[in-house]
Design a protein around this motif. Structure first.
Motif, PDB file in Angstrom:
ATOM      1  N   SER A  91       0.805  -1.222   0.000  1.00 20.32           N
ATOM      2  CA  SER A  91       0.000   0.000   0.000  1.00 20.32           C
ATOM      3  C   SER A  91       0.841   1.276   0.000  1.00 20.32           C
ATOM      4  O   SER A  91       0.851   2.041   0.951  1.00 20.32           O
ATOM      5  CB  SER A  91      -0.956  -0.012   1.203  1.00 20.32           C
ATOM      6  OG  SER A  91      -1.910   1.005   1.072  1.00 20.32           O
ATOM      7  N   VAL A  92       1.543   1.491  -1.093  1.00 20.84           N
ATOM      8  CA  VAL A  92       2.406   2.663  -1.226  1.00 20.84           C
ATOM      9  C   VAL A  92       1.603   3.783  -1.882  1.00 20.84           C
ATOM     10  O   VAL A  92       1.027   3.598  -2.947  1.00 20.84           O
ATOM     11  CB  VAL A  92       3.655   2.333  -2.078  1.00 20.84           C
ATOM     12  CG1 VAL A  92       4.489   3.577  -2.317  1.00 20.84           C
ATOM     13  CG2 VAL A  92       4.471   1.242  -1.406  1.00 20.84           C
ATOM     14  N   ARG A  93       1.584   4.938  -1.210  1.00 12.70           N
ATOM     15  CA  ARG A  93       0.882   6.109  -1.738  1.00 12.70           C
ATOM     16  C   ARG A  93       1.855   7.273  -1.780  1.00 12.70           C
ATOM     17  O   ARG A  93       2.542   7.536  -0.801  1.00 12.70           O
ATOM     18  CB  ARG A  93      -0.299   6.469  -0.841  1.00 12.70           C
ATOM     19  CG  ARG A  93      -1.395   5.437  -0.864  1.00 12.70           C
ATOM     20  CD  ARG A  93      -2.508   5.828   0.117  1.00 12.70           C
ATOM     21  NE  ARG A  93      -3.615   4.915   0.033  1.00 12.70           N
ATOM     22  CZ  ARG A  93      -3.761   3.833   0.776  1.00 12.70           C
ATOM     23  NH1 ARG A  93      -2.829   3.532   1.664  1.00 12.70           N
ATOM     24  NH2 ARG A  93      -4.801   3.054   0.643  1.00 12.70           N
ATOM     25  N   VAL A  94       1.895   7.954  -2.919  1.00 15.87           N
ATOM     26  CA  VAL A  94       2.810   9.088  -3.060  1.00 15.87           C
ATOM     27  C   VAL A  94       2.068  10.231  -3.753  1.00 15.87           C
ATOM     28  O   VAL A  94       1.224  10.002  -4.610  1.00 15.87           O
ATOM     29  CB  VAL A  94       4.088   8.677  -3.835  1.00 15.87           C
ATOM     30  CG1 VAL A  94       3.771   8.234  -5.231  1.00 15.87           C
ATOM     31  CG2 VAL A  94       5.110   9.793  -3.856  1.00 15.87           C
ATOM     32  N   THR A  95       2.412  11.454  -3.351  1.00 17.35           N
ATOM     33  CA  THR A  95       1.856  12.662  -3.962  1.00 17.35           C
ATOM     34  C   THR A  95       3.003  13.581  -4.331  1.00 17.35           C
ATOM     35  O   THR A  95       3.862  13.868  -3.501  1.00 17.35           O
ATOM     36  CB  THR A  95       0.900  13.385  -2.983  1.00 17.35           C
ATOM     37  OG1 THR A  95      -0.150  12.488  -2.619  1.00 17.35           O
ATOM     38  CG2 THR A  95       0.305  14.625  -3.619  1.00 17.35           C
ATOM     39  N   LYS A  96       2.998  14.019  -5.582  1.00 18.39           N
ATOM     40  CA  LYS A  96       4.023  14.970  -6.054  1.00 18.39           C
ATOM     41  C   LYS A  96       3.353  15.944  -6.998  1.00 18.39           C
ATOM     42  O   LYS A  96       2.680  15.532  -7.946  1.00 18.39           O
ATOM     43  CB  LYS A  96       5.152  14.245  -6.787  1.00 18.39           C
ATOM     44  CG  LYS A  96       6.135  13.595  -5.855  1.00 18.39           C
ATOM     45  CD  LYS A  96       7.391  13.191  -6.582  1.00 18.39           C
ATOM     46  CE  LYS A  96       8.367  12.639  -5.552  1.00 18.39           C
ATOM     47  NZ  LYS A  96       9.611  12.243  -6.136  1.00 18.39           N
ATOM     48  N   GLY A  97       3.547  17.220  -6.734  1.00 15.36           N
ATOM     49  CA  GLY A  97       2.996  18.249  -7.616  1.00 15.36           C
ATOM     50  C   GLY A  97       1.499  18.176  -7.782  1.00 15.36           C
ATOM     51  O   GLY A  97       0.985  18.433  -8.862  1.00 15.36           O
ATOM     52  N   GLY A  98       0.798  17.782  -6.732  1.00 18.14           N
ATOM     53  CA  GLY A  98      -0.657  17.680  -6.801  1.00 18.14           C
ATOM     54  C   GLY A  98      -1.163  16.416  -7.483  1.00 18.14           C
ATOM     55  O   GLY A  98      -2.367  16.204  -7.587  1.00 18.14           O
ATOM     56  N   ARG A  99      -0.271  15.557  -7.940  1.00 17.50           N
ATOM     57  CA  ARG A  99      -0.667  14.283  -8.563  1.00 17.50           C
ATOM     58  C   ARG A  99      -0.464  13.157  -7.562  1.00 17.50           C
ATOM     59  O   ARG A  99       0.416  13.221  -6.714  1.00 17.50           O
ATOM     60  CB  ARG A  99       0.161  14.036  -9.822  1.00 17.50           C
ATOM     61  CG  ARG A  99      -0.115  15.074 -10.912  1.00 17.50           C
ATOM     62  CD  ARG A  99       0.803  14.938 -12.110  1.00 17.50           C
ATOM     63  NE  ARG A  99       0.832  13.580 -12.625  1.00 17.50           N
ATOM     64  CZ  ARG A  99       1.920  13.012 -13.148  1.00 17.50           C
ATOM     65  NH1 ARG A  99       3.062  13.669 -13.197  1.00 17.50           N
ATOM     66  NH2 ARG A  99       1.865  11.782 -13.601  1.00 17.50           N
ATOM     67  N   HIS A 100      -1.285  12.121  -7.685  1.00 18.91           N
ATOM     68  CA  HIS A 100      -1.249  11.005  -6.730  1.00 18.91           C
ATOM     69  C   HIS A 100      -0.992   9.693  -7.469  1.00 18.91           C
ATOM     70  O   HIS A 100      -1.417   9.515  -8.598  1.00 18.91           O
ATOM     71  CB  HIS A 100      -2.577  10.894  -5.987  1.00 18.91           C
ATOM     72  CG  HIS A 100      -3.003  12.166  -5.342  1.00 18.91           C
ATOM     73  ND1 HIS A 100      -2.425  12.642  -4.189  1.00 18.91           N
ATOM     74  CD2 HIS A 100      -3.926  13.082  -5.701  1.00 18.91           C
ATOM     75  CE1 HIS A 100      -2.988  13.796  -3.865  1.00 18.91           C
ATOM     76  NE2 HIS A 100      -3.905  14.088  -4.776  1.00 18.91           N
ATOM     77  N   LEU A 101      -0.314   8.805  -6.776  1.00 19.02           N
ATOM     78  CA  LEU A 101      -0.065   7.463  -7.299  1.00 19.02           C
ATOM     79  C   LEU A 101      -0.227   6.493  -6.134  1.00 19.02           C
ATOM     80  O   LEU A 101       0.279   6.744  -5.039  1.00 19.02           O
ATOM     81  CB  LEU A 101       1.354   7.366  -7.882  1.00 19.02           C
ATOM     82  CG  LEU A 101       1.686   6.098  -8.652  1.00 19.02           C
ATOM     83  CD1 LEU A 101       1.005   6.137 -10.025  1.00 19.02           C
ATOM     84  CD2 LEU A 101       3.190   5.966  -8.840  1.00 19.02           C
ATOM     85  N   GLU A 102      -0.933   5.405  -6.385  1.00 17.15           N
ATOM     86  CA  GLU A 102      -1.133   4.389  -5.353  1.00 17.15           C
ATOM     87  C   GLU A 102      -0.789   3.027  -5.932  1.00 17.15           C
ATOM     88  O   GLU A 102      -1.268   2.647  -6.996  1.00 17.15           O
ATOM     89  CB  GLU A 102      -2.588   4.408  -4.871  1.00 17.15           C
ATOM     90  CG  GLU A 102      -2.851   3.456  -3.736  1.00 17.15           C
ATOM     91  CD  GLU A 102      -4.260   3.576  -3.185  1.00 17.15           C
ATOM     92  OE1 GLU A 102      -4.730   2.579  -2.604  1.00 17.15           O
ATOM     93  OE2 GLU A 102      -4.882   4.641  -3.338  1.00 17.15           O
ATOM     94  N   ILE A 103       0.081   2.310  -5.216  1.00 17.14           N
ATOM     95  CA  ILE A 103       0.542   0.993  -5.656  1.00 17.14           C
ATOM     96  C   ILE A 103       0.191  -0.001  -4.547  1.00 17.14           C
ATOM     97  O   ILE A 103       0.501   0.238  -3.379  1.00 17.14           O
ATOM     98  CB  ILE A 103       2.069   0.997  -5.894  1.00 17.14           C
ATOM     99  CG1 ILE A 103       2.443   2.063  -6.925  1.00 17.14           C
ATOM    100  CG2 ILE A 103       2.552  -0.378  -6.338  1.00 17.14           C
ATOM    101  CD1 ILE A 103       3.935   2.346  -7.019  1.00 17.14           C
TER     102      ILE A 103
END
Length: 197
Positions: A91-103
């Motif tokens: 459950s990896v969640r990352v946010t950069k520059g207002g964009r989100h990615l969830e793995i």
């Protein structure tokens, strides 16, 4: 011969018009009350449907979390033993520059292996999951520049997958893992060559 005067006839006619107008006004009021009642019922039904949708959505999320939890121990073992991964993160969640990615699961190893694996876990493999994993793989290096030099692979782990969708995922170069005796195992043909992203 009629004994009613023309003036009396006009008054009688006017009384009838007034009576009909009153009856119409009462019918309009009754119809308006029925419309308001119907509108209230529609609003209540919409509220109940929205609440049911939220409950179903919550149930779907819980089932998805359950499936991910079910997959993690066997996927972790598989990633470490088969692919030599040093780090396995659920459950990896990352946010950069207002964009989100969830793995669902990210695994990687440095050194000689120098590879990363993105695992998407699904209860039922659907077309969208294949596209979703493709998108995650395409966006991965923008979110994780520290892994930009690693070979990158995708794994779709599904409790249930139709033969056609399994084949499509394999053609895309993804590993496919399926559950067998409560354990996720790779379900790839002999000599399968995964795509390096």
């Amino acid at each position: 011969m009629s004994t009613t005067s023309p003036a009396q006839e006009i008054w009688d006619l006017l009384r009838d018009v007034i009576r009909v107008q009153r009856e119409n006004a009462e019918q309009f009021q009754e119809t308006d009350r029925k419309f308001q009642d119907t509108d209230r019922k529609i609003q209540e039904t919409n509220r109940q449907l929205k609440e049911l949708g939220q409950q179903i959505g919550g149930l779907g999320e819980k089932f998805g979390s359950f499936t991910e939890g079910l997959a993690l121990p066997s996927m972790e073992r598989l990633l470490r033993e088969r692919f030599g991964m040093e780090v396995v993160s659920p459950s990896v969640r990352v946010t950069k520059g207002g964009r989100h990615l969830e793995i669902d699961t990210l695994a990687y190893a440095n050194g000689e292996i120098n590879a990363a694996y993105l695992v998407e876990v699904k209860s039922h493999l659907r077309e969208e999951a294949i596209d979703q994993l493709s998108t995650l793989l395409e966006q991965f290096r923008a979110f994780f520049p520290e892994h930009r030099d690693k070979r990158l692979y995708g794994i779709l782990a599904a409790v249930d997958a139709s033969p056609a969708l399994r084949e499509r995922a394999l053609r895309k170069g993804f590993y496919v893992a399926r559950i067998h005796d409560a354990v996720f195992e790779l379900d790839v043909p002999e000599g399968f060559q995964p795509r390096v992203f």
